[in-house]
Design a protein around this motif. Structure first.
Motif: not given
Length: 204
Positions: A162-178, A180-186
């Protein structure tokens, strides 16, 4: 809305200057602009190709096929316009550099704020994981030793994930890379993992 890096008409002239150096593919022009400004400005294909089409319509550049790619080359008319406006290039470069610097300052401030928020989230997650581990240890004291260890390890693995994935998602979100398809896959993968784990529990 982020202001344009190039003033109206300036990118057109800059593209002619790059093509005067050598013929280039559209991607090479994008890369050349990114390299010219230290990676702080990288125009999209939607910015570059319409301007190249306009230059072609005006007879200032030509294009030819190179395998699957299209190569753009300046024409004599394009060189004539470039020479007539050559004195503007230095001013354009100074103007773009200032604009890019302002954009970089804004991005830097956003990243700093994001990092502060991320550190706070990580600290909170660490405290939560510690409490969860302590609670899990207390709640499972009556379980068998093997089951107790397995449950503890499973909860630690879940919290770490949970911690690692949250960190990864927040990092990529600030680059505009997250997306809806990523969320659906998750969601789909998490549901499948849960189903697989429950299946193994039912077998015991």
């Amino acid at each position: 809305m982020t202001p344009p890096v190039f003033a109206h008409g300036s990118l057109r002239l800059y593209l002619l200057a790059l093509l005067d150096e050598q013929p280039r593919h559209g991607y090479e022009l994008i890369q050349a602009l990114s390299d010219r400004f230290g990676g702080t400005y990288s125009p999209s294909a939607g910015t570059i190709y319409p301007r190249l089409s306009k230059l072609e319509e005006e007879g200032l550049v030509t294009k030819s096929a190179d395998g699957r790619k299209t190569v753009y080359e300046i024409t004599d008319a394009g060189r004539a316009e470039l020479e007539a406006r050559r004195h503007e290039l230095d001013a354009i470069e100074d103007e773009v550099t200032d604009s890019v610097r302002r954009l970089a300052d804004g991005v830097r401030a956003e990243v700093d704020e994001a990092m502060r928020s991320l550190r706070a989230e990580l600290a909170s997650a660490a405290r939560e994981a510690k409490r969860a581990a302590k609670s899990a240890t207390t709640a499972t004291m009556n379980l068998s030793s093997e089951s107790n260890r397995a449950l503890h390890e499973a909860e630690l693995a879940i919290n770490e994930f949970r911690q690692q994935l949250r960190t990864d998602l927040r990092t990529h979100a600030h680059r505009g890379r997250v997306s809806p398809e990523s969320v659906t896959l998750l969601k789909a993968r998490l549901a499948q993992v849960r189903a697989d784990v429950l299946a193994t529990l039912a077998e015991r």
